[in-house]
Design an enzyme around this catalytic site. Structure first.
Site, short mmCIF file in Angstrom:
data_model
loop_
_atom_site.label_atom_id
_atom_site.label_comp_id
_atom_site.label_asym_id
_atom_site.label_seq_id
_atom_site.Cartn_x
_atom_site.Cartn_y
_atom_site.Cartn_z
N GLU A 1 31.92 9.72 3.11
CA GLU A 1 32.48 9.72 4.46
C GLU A 1 31.36 10.11 5.41
O GLU A 1 31.06 11.29 5.58
CB GLU A 1 33.65 10.71 4.55
N GLU B 1 36.07 10.71 15.52
CA GLU B 1 36.10 12.03 14.88
C GLU B 1 36.39 13.13 15.92
O GLU B 1 36.72 12.86 17.06
CB GLU B 1 34.77 12.29 14.16
N GLU C 1 33.57 7.96 12.52
CA GLU C 1 33.49 7.89 11.06
C GLU C 1 34.00 6.54 10.60
O GLU C 1 35.00 6.03 11.10
CB GLU C 1 34.32 9.00 10.41
N ARG D 1 31.76 18.83 0.22
CA ARG D 1 31.87 18.73 1.67
C ARG D 1 30.61 19.17 2.43
O ARG D 1 30.55 19.04 3.65
CB ARG D 1 33.07 19.55 2.14
N HIS E 1 30.78 13.93 3.57
CA HIS E 1 31.54 14.36 2.41
C HIS E 1 31.36 13.33 1.29
O HIS E 1 31.41 12.12 1.54
CB HIS E 1 33.03 14.50 2.75
N ASP F 1 0.85 -1.20 0.00
CA ASP F 1 0.00 0.00 0.00
C ASP F 1 0.88 1.25 0.00
O ASP F 1 1.42 1.64 1.04
CB ASP F 1 -0.91 -0.02 1.23
N GLU G 1 29.68 10.51 9.01
CA GLU G 1 29.97 10.69 10.43
C GLU G 1 28.70 10.47 11.25
O GLU G 1 27.59 10.72 10.76
CB GLU G 1 30.53 12.09 10.68
N GLU H 1 35.62 16.32 -4.05
CA GLU H 1 34.98 16.10 -2.76
C GLU H 1 34.03 17.25 -2.46
O GLU H 1 34.46 18.39 -2.27
CB GLU H 1 36.03 15.99 -1.66
N ARG I 1 40.57 22.99 3.12
CA ARG I 1 39.29 22.36 3.41
C ARG I 1 38.18 23.35 3.77
O ARG I 1 37.12 22.93 4.19
CB ARG I 1 39.47 21.36 4.56
#
Length: 442
Positions: free
Chosen positions: A130, A187, A194, A333, A243, A52, A132, A331, A314
């Protein structure tokens, strides 16, 4: 070699499987299960089981509720933590309408549609996420608290990291389910962890990301803990991100790599980066879909809230990790683990493909620490910000036709309606902060 119906029936028999969970997600990424006894497995593998759809958030109305579950045979796996007798296995499913056509509200089908668009251009998307998460104690009633189980920091080990046993058990179970684990560590924040697994093609990875959250929660519970993928459960410490490392391959080679380029990036990579930057504000409601997501996307906690890219640092939204050759990747982030992986990957790929199709050129890379800049410096460099809250993100989504096309009309309309209601409920709720700061004063 493709897995057949007979292969699955034999494995289920050999491993003593008694129950099968047919799994799929609603449009918000919440995993749904329909459990069937082993006697129904053959029928399920033929795609003959119905459910359903009106009972699933964002799926269908009462008058069009009958839907089929179409299992992907490649996703059959037996849960390793179950006893040999009465074992349980699962299959990830696509959802089909009563007439057998693909259901427009199925997130897995949505990702497959955008992947097919990439395939028409000769590209195959590979993903390495990645994710976390936090491990919390539970109270006497079994409800999760925000009391962390440790005081550890980045990469710390026992005796400080009391979650190491739980994390190790998670890794063992994931490996038994076919995951190739590359790294597992504590982390930055207390209670935060992670686990990284090897990249693979996007559809398989989306299935694995959904499975990962399910396995982590299950194993945490067996250790008397609660695993939460909430983006920002604790004020004053880093939130949990997801990430997304991504690369396009063409004819078996990494299409992002060019050894002649100063940064080792191809024109395809630059176009893809430009597409992600162009549509970042438009797809943020999908990659960061909760009110709480925007309490992570603030300066000061390493979360990327500025729309820029770099091959070195970063602080921008997009980073280019150092490895080249077939390991060349982009990447992104900003996403967080509360998102629906199928939709999150679909909108990122759609944005990148738009950059490729239109041959977009990204702005120059920003190799300085954006977090250390003031607003004037960012304006001079043309650095804009991601949406500041869910409402702003939803407005940006409503203006981005490319991202809306990626989602399709069904998912877009239902997602927007539900999330606007969610934001309004949050907006009118009186929160503890307000009581702490205003009640005694006014």
């Amino acid at each position: 070699m493709a897995i057949t119906k007979e292969d699955i029936l034999k494995e289920a028999s050999d491993k003593g499987v008694k129950f099968i969970r047919l799994q799929f997600t609603d449009i918000f990424g919440v995993l749904k299960n329909i459990a069937i006894p082993i006697q129904q497995l053959s029928k399920a593998l033929d795609g003959e089981l119905m459910f359903d759809g009106s009972s699933i958030e964002g799926f269908a109305r009462i008058e069009e509720s009958d839907m089929y579950l179409r299992p992907d045979l490649n996703t059959f796996v037996v849960f390793p933590w179950r006893p040999a007798e009465g074992g349980v296995a699962r299959l990830m499913c696509d959802v089909a309408n009563a007439d057998g056509t693909p259901f427009a509200g199925c997130p897995r089908t949505t990702l497959k549609r955008v992947l097919a668009e990439a395939a028409e251009l000769g590209f195959k998307l590979y993903i390495g996420p990645e994710l976390e998460f936090f491990l919390f104690h539970v109270d006497s009633s079994g409800r999760p608290t925000t009391i962390t189980h440790d005081k550890a920091g980045y990469f710390d080990l026992t005796p400080v990291d009391l979650g190491e046993d739980a994390r190790r058990d998670m890794v063992v179970n994931l490996e038994q389910m076919g995951f190739e684990i590359e790294a597992s560590h504590h982390e930055t924040a207390p209670g935060q962890h992670e686990i990284d697994f090897k990249y693979t093609d996007a559809l398989e990875m989306a299935d694995k990301m959904v499975t990962f959250r399910f396995v982590v929660r299950t194993i945490a519970q067996r250790h008397g803990l609660y695993a939460s993928f909430m983006p920002k459960p604790i004020f004053g410490v880093a939130g949990s991100g997801m990430h997304v490392n991504q690369s396009l391959f063409k004819d078996g080679k990494n299409a992002f790599y060019d050894p002649e380029d100063p940064l080792g990036l191809s024109s395809i990579a630059y176009h893809y980066i430009a597409g992600l930057l162009e549509h970042a504000r438009g797809f943020t409601a999908i990659t960061n879909p909760t009110v709480n997501s925007y309490k992570r996307l603030v300066p000061g906690y390493e979360a990327p809230c500025y729309i820029a890219w770099s091959g070195k640092n970063r602080s921008p939204l997009i980073r280019i990790p150092a490895k080249r050759g077939n390991s060349t990747r982009i990447e992104l982030r900003s996403p967080d683990p509360s998102c629906n992986p199928y939709l999150a990957l679909a909108v990122q790929l759609k944005a990148g493909l738009d950059g490729i199709k239109k041959k977009m050129t990204p702005p120059p890379p920003i190799d300085l620490n954006i977090f250390a800049m003031d607003e004037r410096q960012r304006q001079e460099l043309g650095i804009h910000s991601l949406p500041g809250d869910l409402r702003e993100a939803l407005i940006e989504l409503s203006k981005d036709e490319v991202i809306k096309e990626a989602l399709g009309e069904h998912i877009y309309e239902r997602f927007l309606t539900a999330k606007m209601k969610e934001y309004d409920n949050y907006r009118i709720t009186v929160h503890q902060w307000e009581l702490d700061n205003y009640l005694a004063i006014y």
